[in-house]
Design an enzyme around this catalytic site. Structure first.
Site, PDB file in Angstrom:
ATOM      1  N   SER A   8       5.857  19.736 -29.816  1.00 41.81           N
ATOM      2  CA  SER A   8       6.641  19.851 -31.201  1.00 41.81           C
ATOM      3  C   SER A   8       8.232  20.413 -30.764  1.00 41.81           C
ATOM      4  O   SER A   8       8.450  21.213 -30.155  1.00 41.81           O
ATOM      5  CB  SER A   8       6.281  21.148 -31.793  1.00 41.81           C
ATOM      6  OG  SER A   8       6.801  21.227 -33.052  1.00 41.81           O
ATOM      7  N   HIS A  33       5.699  15.707 -31.224  1.00 42.40           N
ATOM      8  CA  HIS A  33       5.490  15.951 -32.617  1.00 42.40           C
ATOM      9  C   HIS A  33       6.749  16.373 -33.238  1.00 42.40           C
ATOM     10  O   HIS A  33       7.512  17.324 -32.945  1.00 42.40           O
ATOM     11  CB  HIS A  33       4.585  17.056 -32.693  1.00 42.40           C
ATOM     12  CG  HIS A  33       4.052  17.633 -33.829  1.00 42.40           C
ATOM     13  ND1 HIS A  33       3.014  16.993 -34.491  1.00 42.40           N
ATOM     14  CD2 HIS A  33       4.594  18.623 -34.907  1.00 42.40           C
ATOM     15  CE1 HIS A  33       2.837  17.721 -35.688  1.00 42.40           C
ATOM     16  NE2 HIS A  33       3.616  18.691 -35.784  1.00 42.40           N
ATOM     17  N   ASP A  35       8.596  17.538 -36.793  1.00 40.30           N
ATOM     18  CA  ASP A  35       8.226  18.398 -37.758  1.00 40.30           C
ATOM     19  C   ASP A  35       9.445  18.099 -38.896  1.00 40.30           C
ATOM     20  O   ASP A  35      10.374  18.683 -38.768  1.00 40.30           O
ATOM     21  CB  ASP A  35       8.166  19.732 -37.677  1.00 40.30           C
ATOM     22  CG  ASP A  35       6.951  20.170 -36.789  1.00 40.30           C
ATOM     23  OD1 ASP A  35       5.812  19.722 -37.584  1.00 40.30           O
ATOM     24  OD2 ASP A  35       6.791  20.747 -35.954  1.00 40.30           O
ATOM     25  N   MET A  37      10.975  18.983 -42.624  1.00 41.40           N
ATOM     26  CA  MET A  37      10.674  19.882 -43.651  1.00 41.40           C
ATOM     27  C   MET A  37      11.845  19.691 -44.655  1.00 41.40           C
ATOM     28  O   MET A  37      12.966  19.575 -44.275  1.00 41.40           O
ATOM     29  CB  MET A  37      10.756  21.334 -43.032  1.00 41.40           C
ATOM     30  CG  MET A  37       9.872  21.530 -42.024  1.00 41.40           C
ATOM     31  SD  MET A  37       9.939  23.294 -41.407  1.00 41.40           S
ATOM     32  CE  MET A  37       8.902  23.402 -40.002  1.00 41.40           C
ATOM     33  N   HIS A  66       4.986  14.642 -38.551  1.00 38.85           N
ATOM     34  CA  HIS A  66       4.617  15.663 -39.655  1.00 38.85           C
ATOM     35  C   HIS A  66       5.524  15.882 -40.715  1.00 38.85           C
ATOM     36  O   HIS A  66       6.505  16.662 -40.661  1.00 38.85           O
ATOM     37  CB  HIS A  66       4.078  16.879 -38.730  1.00 38.85           C
ATOM     38  CG  HIS A  66       3.357  17.891 -39.457  1.00 38.85           C
ATOM     39  ND1 HIS A  66       3.304  19.050 -39.011  1.00 38.85           N
ATOM     40  CD2 HIS A  66       2.903  17.801 -40.740  1.00 38.85           C
ATOM     41  CE1 HIS A  66       2.597  19.894 -39.997  1.00 38.85           C
ATOM     42  NE2 HIS A  66       2.343  19.094 -41.074  1.00 38.85           N
ATOM     43  N   MET A  68       6.331  17.569 -43.893  1.00 36.66           N
ATOM     44  CA  MET A  68       5.998  18.790 -44.919  1.00 36.66           C
ATOM     45  C   MET A  68       7.081  18.776 -45.969  1.00 36.66           C
ATOM     46  O   MET A  68       8.176  19.444 -45.939  1.00 36.66           O
ATOM     47  CB  MET A  68       6.285  20.027 -43.850  1.00 36.66           C
ATOM     48  CG  MET A  68       5.108  20.497 -43.058  1.00 36.66           C
ATOM     49  SD  MET A  68       5.594  21.598 -41.584  1.00 36.66           S
ATOM     50  CE  MET A  68       6.319  20.571 -40.347  1.00 36.66           C
ATOM     51  N   MET A 137      -3.726  22.287 -39.927  1.00 36.01           N
ATOM     52  CA  MET A 137      -2.645  23.448 -39.707  1.00 36.01           C
ATOM     53  C   MET A 137      -3.410  24.865 -39.335  1.00 36.01           C
ATOM     54  O   MET A 137      -4.205  25.210 -40.163  1.00 36.01           O
ATOM     55  CB  MET A 137      -1.687  23.814 -40.795  1.00 36.01           C
ATOM     56  CG  MET A 137      -0.851  22.885 -41.347  1.00 36.01           C
ATOM     57  SD  MET A 137       0.164  22.303 -39.769  1.00 36.01           S
ATOM     58  CE  MET A 137       1.116  23.492 -39.616  1.00 36.01           C
ATOM     59  N   ASP A 173      -2.397  22.239 -35.368  1.00 34.80           N
ATOM     60  CA  ASP A 173      -0.839  22.477 -35.190  1.00 34.80           C
ATOM     61  C   ASP A 173      -0.563  23.805 -35.675  1.00 34.80           C
ATOM     62  O   ASP A 173      -0.830  24.208 -36.760  1.00 34.80           O
ATOM     63  CB  ASP A 173      -0.332  21.274 -36.217  1.00 34.80           C
ATOM     64  CG  ASP A 173       1.231  21.601 -36.083  1.00 34.80           C
ATOM     65  OD1 ASP A 173       1.913  22.296 -35.114  1.00 34.80           O
ATOM     66  OD2 ASP A 173       1.947  21.036 -36.994  1.00 34.80           O
TER      67      ASP A 173
HETATM   68  C1  DX5 Z   1       4.880  24.292 -38.254  1.00 39.31           C
HETATM   69  C2  DX5 Z   1       4.657  22.984 -37.508  1.00 39.31           C
HETATM   70  C3  DX5 Z   1       4.305  23.167 -36.250  1.00 39.31           C
HETATM   71  C4  DX5 Z   1       5.145  24.065 -35.258  1.00 39.31           C
HETATM   72  C5  DX5 Z   1       4.021  24.509 -33.969  1.00 39.31           C
HETATM   73  O1  DX5 Z   1       5.308  24.117 -39.493  1.00 39.31           O
HETATM   74  O2  DX5 Z   1       4.153  22.140 -38.379  1.00 39.31           O
HETATM   75  O3  DX5 Z   1       4.297  21.729 -35.550  1.00 39.31           O
HETATM   76  O4  DX5 Z   1       6.398  23.499 -34.667  1.00 39.31           O
HETATM   77  O5  DX5 Z   1       4.938  25.332 -33.121  1.00 39.31           O
HETATM   78  P1  DX5 Z   1       4.364  26.394 -32.522  1.00 39.31           P
HETATM   79  O6  DX5 Z   1       3.548  25.712 -31.258  1.00 39.31           O
HETATM   80  O7  DX5 Z   1       5.368  27.171 -31.890  1.00 39.31           O
HETATM   81  O8  DX5 Z   1       3.397  27.176 -33.572  1.00 39.31           O
HETATM   82 ZN    ZN Z   2       3.881  20.100 -37.350  1.00 39.40          ZN
END
Ligand code: DX5
Ligand code: ZN
Length: 219
Positions: A8, A33, A35, A37, A66, A68, A137, A173
Protein backbone atom coordinates in the site's frame (compact mmCIF):
# COMPACT_ATOMS: atom_id res chain seq x y z
CA UNK A 1 -0.93 -21.33 0.19
CA UNK A 2 1.74 -18.83 -0.88
CA UNK A 3 0.51 -15.26 -0.63
CA UNK A 4 0.83 -12.50 -3.19
CA UNK A 5 1.89 -9.21 -1.64
CA UNK A 6 0.28 -5.91 -2.57
CA UNK A 7 2.14 -2.94 -1.07
CA UNK A 8 0.00 0.00 0.00
CA UNK A 9 1.51 3.24 -1.24
CA UNK A 10 -0.37 5.23 1.40
CA UNK A 11 2.49 4.60 3.82
CA UNK A 12 5.23 5.70 1.42
CA UNK A 13 7.14 8.96 1.74
CA UNK A 14 5.05 11.21 -0.53
CA UNK A 15 8.04 13.41 -1.26
CA UNK A 16 9.92 10.45 -2.74
CA UNK A 17 7.35 8.29 -4.50
CA UNK A 18 9.71 7.20 -7.26
CA UNK A 19 12.18 5.89 -4.65
CA UNK A 20 9.35 4.06 -2.85
CA UNK A 21 8.25 2.49 -6.12
CA UNK A 22 11.76 1.26 -6.88
CA UNK A 23 12.29 -0.14 -3.38
CA UNK A 24 9.01 -2.03 -3.63
CA UNK A 25 10.03 -3.44 -7.01
CA UNK A 26 13.34 -4.51 -5.55
CA UNK A 27 11.62 -6.02 -2.53
CA UNK A 28 9.73 -8.30 -4.92
CA UNK A 29 6.13 -7.21 -4.22
CA UNK A 30 3.54 -8.54 -6.67
CA UNK A 31 1.31 -5.50 -6.82
CA UNK A 32 1.10 -1.86 -5.90
CA UNK A 33 -1.99 -1.13 -3.81
CA UNK A 34 -3.21 2.37 -4.67
CA UNK A 35 -5.79 3.76 -2.19
CA UNK A 36 -8.04 6.45 -3.61
CA UNK A 37 -10.11 8.43 -1.07
CA UNK A 38 -12.54 11.22 -1.85
CA UNK A 39 -13.25 12.75 1.56
CA UNK A 40 -16.91 11.63 1.27
CA UNK A 41 -16.96 7.84 1.31
CA UNK A 42 -14.20 7.98 3.91
CA UNK A 43 -13.10 10.92 6.08
CA UNK A 44 -9.76 11.30 4.34
CA UNK A 45 -8.38 12.38 0.96
CA UNK A 46 -5.37 10.61 -0.54
CA UNK A 47 -4.19 10.76 -4.16
CA UNK A 48 -5.77 10.21 -7.54
CA UNK A 49 -5.49 10.01 -11.30
CA UNK A 50 -2.33 12.03 -12.10
CA UNK A 51 -0.32 10.18 -9.46
CA UNK A 52 -1.51 6.77 -10.69
CA UNK A 53 -0.68 7.76 -14.26
CA UNK A 54 2.85 8.77 -13.34
CA UNK A 55 3.47 5.59 -11.33
CA UNK A 56 2.01 3.26 -13.96
CA UNK A 57 4.19 4.88 -16.60
CA UNK A 58 7.30 4.42 -14.49
CA UNK A 59 6.67 0.81 -13.43
CA UNK A 60 5.57 -2.55 -14.73
CA UNK A 61 4.11 -3.50 -11.34
CA UNK A 62 0.47 -4.65 -11.35
CA UNK A 63 -1.64 -1.64 -10.30
CA UNK A 64 -4.19 -2.75 -7.69
CA UNK A 65 -6.47 0.28 -7.32
CA UNK A 66 -8.78 0.48 -4.28
CA UNK A 67 -11.49 3.11 -4.77
CA UNK A 68 -12.87 4.43 -1.49
CA UNK A 69 -15.10 6.93 -3.26
CA UNK A 70 -18.86 7.55 -3.35
CA UNK A 71 -19.40 7.17 -7.09
CA UNK A 72 -16.82 4.73 -8.48
CA UNK A 73 -18.82 3.97 -11.64
CA UNK A 74 -18.32 7.51 -12.96
CA UNK A 75 -14.54 7.20 -12.73
CA UNK A 76 -13.92 3.73 -14.13
CA UNK A 77 -12.72 4.87 -17.54
CA UNK A 78 -10.40 7.49 -16.06
CA UNK A 79 -8.71 5.04 -13.70
CA UNK A 80 -8.28 2.38 -16.37
CA UNK A 81 -6.78 4.96 -18.73
CA UNK A 82 -4.48 6.08 -15.93
CA UNK A 83 -3.09 2.54 -15.66
CA UNK A 84 -5.22 0.47 -13.25
CA UNK A 85 -4.87 -3.30 -13.82
CA UNK A 86 -7.54 -4.10 -11.24
CA UNK A 87 -10.24 -1.72 -9.98
CA UNK A 88 -11.85 -2.51 -6.65
CA UNK A 89 -14.83 -0.48 -5.47
CA UNK A 90 -16.95 -0.60 -2.31
CA UNK A 91 -20.26 -2.39 -2.22
CA UNK A 92 -21.40 0.36 0.19
CA UNK A 93 -20.75 3.12 -2.39
CA UNK A 94 -23.59 4.82 -4.30
CA UNK A 95 -22.82 3.14 -7.65
CA UNK A 96 -24.83 0.16 -8.87
CA UNK A 97 -22.51 -2.85 -8.42
CA UNK A 98 -23.55 -4.71 -11.60
CA UNK A 99 -23.19 -1.59 -13.76
CA UNK A 100 -19.83 -0.82 -12.17
CA UNK A 101 -18.46 -4.33 -12.70
CA UNK A 102 -19.66 -4.21 -16.31
CA UNK A 103 -18.04 -0.81 -16.87
CA UNK A 104 -14.74 -2.09 -15.46
CA UNK A 105 -14.81 -5.19 -17.66
CA UNK A 106 -15.81 -3.14 -20.72
CA UNK A 107 -12.75 -0.99 -20.07
CA UNK A 108 -10.57 -4.13 -20.19
CA UNK A 109 -9.74 -4.24 -16.49
CA UNK A 110 -10.20 -6.74 -13.65
CA UNK A 111 -13.07 -5.96 -11.27
CA UNK A 112 -13.18 -6.29 -7.51
CA UNK A 113 -15.58 -5.51 -4.69
CA UNK A 114 -14.49 -4.47 -1.23
CA UNK A 115 -16.49 -4.77 1.99
CA UNK A 116 -16.34 -2.53 5.04
CA UNK A 117 -15.97 -4.49 8.30
CA UNK A 118 -19.68 -4.13 9.14
CA UNK A 119 -20.92 -5.46 5.79
CA UNK A 120 -21.69 -9.20 5.94
CA UNK A 121 -19.94 -11.61 3.59
CA UNK A 122 -23.26 -12.82 2.18
CA UNK A 123 -23.82 -9.38 0.59
CA UNK A 124 -21.36 -10.60 -2.07
CA UNK A 125 -23.53 -13.52 -3.16
CA UNK A 126 -25.27 -11.86 -6.15
CA UNK A 127 -21.94 -10.77 -7.66
CA UNK A 128 -19.72 -13.82 -7.23
CA UNK A 129 -19.96 -14.98 -10.82
CA UNK A 130 -18.92 -11.57 -12.15
CA UNK A 131 -15.93 -10.79 -9.95
CA UNK A 132 -12.18 -11.19 -10.41
CA UNK A 133 -11.39 -10.14 -6.87
CA UNK A 134 -12.78 -9.57 -3.38
CA UNK A 135 -11.10 -7.28 -0.86
CA UNK A 136 -12.06 -7.83 2.77
CA UNK A 137 -11.31 -4.72 4.82
CA UNK A 138 -9.68 -5.75 8.06
CA UNK A 139 -9.77 -2.17 9.36
CA UNK A 140 -12.28 0.66 8.82
CA UNK A 141 -11.32 2.17 5.44
CA UNK A 142 -9.80 5.64 5.50
CA UNK A 143 -6.39 5.45 7.15
CA UNK A 144 -3.21 3.43 7.16
CA UNK A 145 -1.60 2.28 10.39
CA UNK A 146 -4.70 0.93 12.17
CA UNK A 147 -4.93 -2.38 14.03
CA UNK A 148 -6.26 -5.51 12.36
CA UNK A 149 -9.83 -6.30 13.47
CA UNK A 150 -9.56 -9.89 14.65
CA UNK A 151 -13.28 -10.54 13.97
CA UNK A 152 -12.48 -10.23 10.28
CA UNK A 153 -10.56 -13.53 10.24
CA UNK A 154 -13.84 -15.46 10.35
CA UNK A 155 -15.21 -13.27 7.55
CA UNK A 156 -12.19 -14.09 5.38
CA UNK A 157 -12.86 -17.80 5.94
CA UNK A 158 -16.54 -17.34 5.09
CA UNK A 159 -15.74 -15.49 1.85
CA UNK A 160 -13.17 -18.16 0.97
CA UNK A 161 -15.79 -20.88 1.26
CA UNK A 162 -18.35 -18.82 -0.70
CA UNK A 163 -15.83 -18.43 -3.54
CA UNK A 164 -15.60 -22.22 -3.89
CA UNK A 165 -13.91 -23.15 -7.15
CA UNK A 166 -14.40 -19.77 -8.80
CA UNK A 167 -11.27 -17.93 -9.94
CA UNK A 168 -11.55 -14.95 -7.59
CA UNK A 169 -8.56 -13.44 -5.79
CA UNK A 170 -9.26 -12.90 -2.11
CA UNK A 171 -7.36 -10.08 -0.39
CA UNK A 172 -7.20 -8.77 3.17
CA UNK A 173 -6.49 -5.06 3.62
CA UNK A 174 -5.60 -3.27 6.83
CA UNK A 175 -3.35 -3.89 9.82
CA UNK A 176 -1.39 -6.69 8.16
CA UNK A 177 1.87 -7.29 10.04
CA UNK A 178 3.95 -10.16 11.40
CA UNK A 179 1.43 -10.81 14.19
CA UNK A 180 -1.72 -10.74 12.03
CA UNK A 181 -0.70 -12.04 8.59
CA UNK A 182 -0.69 -15.74 9.59
CA UNK A 183 -4.35 -15.60 10.75
CA UNK A 184 -5.54 -13.87 7.58
CA UNK A 185 -3.52 -16.15 5.30
CA UNK A 186 -4.61 -19.34 7.05
CA UNK A 187 -8.23 -18.20 6.82
CA UNK A 188 -7.80 -18.28 3.05
CA UNK A 189 -6.44 -15.09 1.49
CA UNK A 190 -4.54 -15.10 -1.81
CA UNK A 191 -3.26 -11.55 -1.39
CA UNK A 192 -2.10 -9.62 1.66
CA UNK A 193 -2.13 -5.84 1.39
CA UNK A 194 0.54 -4.34 3.59
CA UNK A 195 1.32 -0.68 4.20
CA UNK A 196 2.68 0.78 7.42
CA UNK A 197 4.29 -2.42 8.70
CA UNK A 198 6.04 -3.13 5.43
CA UNK A 199 7.44 0.37 5.07
CA UNK A 200 8.72 0.28 8.66
CA UNK A 201 10.92 -2.78 7.99
CA UNK A 202 14.68 -2.36 7.60
CA UNK A 203 14.85 -5.16 5.06
CA UNK A 204 11.72 -4.92 2.93
CA UNK A 205 12.76 -7.84 0.75
CA UNK A 206 12.96 -10.13 3.73
CA UNK A 207 9.63 -8.79 5.07
CA UNK A 208 7.93 -9.50 1.74
CA UNK A 209 9.38 -13.01 1.64
CA UNK A 210 8.15 -13.60 5.19
CA UNK A 211 4.61 -12.36 4.42
CA UNK A 212 4.51 -14.55 1.35
CA UNK A 213 5.00 -17.64 3.52
CA UNK A 214 2.76 -16.47 6.38
CA UNK A 215 0.06 -19.01 5.53
CA UNK A 216 2.37 -21.94 6.27
CA UNK A 217 1.11 -24.22 9.02
CA UNK A 218 4.26 -23.85 11.13
CA UNK A 219 3.71 -20.10 11.68
C1 DX5 B 1 -7.11 1.78 4.45
C2 DX5 B 1 -6.46 1.37 3.17
C3 DX5 B 1 -5.38 0.34 3.34
C4 DX5 B 1 -4.19 0.82 4.11
C5 DX5 B 1 -3.38 -0.34 4.60
O1 DX5 B 1 -8.20 2.60 4.15
O2 DX5 B 1 -7.41 0.84 2.28
O3 DX5 B 1 -4.96 -0.14 2.08
O4 DX5 B 1 -3.38 1.67 3.36
O5 DX5 B 1 -2.38 0.16 5.43
P1 DX5 B 1 -1.88 -0.59 6.75
O6 DX5 B 1 -1.18 -1.82 6.29
O7 DX5 B 1 -1.01 0.43 7.38
O8 DX5 B 1 -3.11 -0.90 7.57
ZN1 ZN C 1 -6.70 -0.26 0.54
Amino acid sequence: MEQKISASLLSADMLHLADALHSLEQAGVDMLHFDVMDGCFVPNISFGLPVLKALAKASSLFMDVHLMIEDPCSYVKNFVEAGADMLTFHLESRSDPFRTIQAIHDAGCQAGISLRPATPAKALLPFLDELDSILVMTVEPGFGGQSYLTDMTAKIAEVRSMIGTRKILLSADGGICKETAPAAAKAGTDVLVAGSWLFAQQDMREAVAWLRRSGEASL
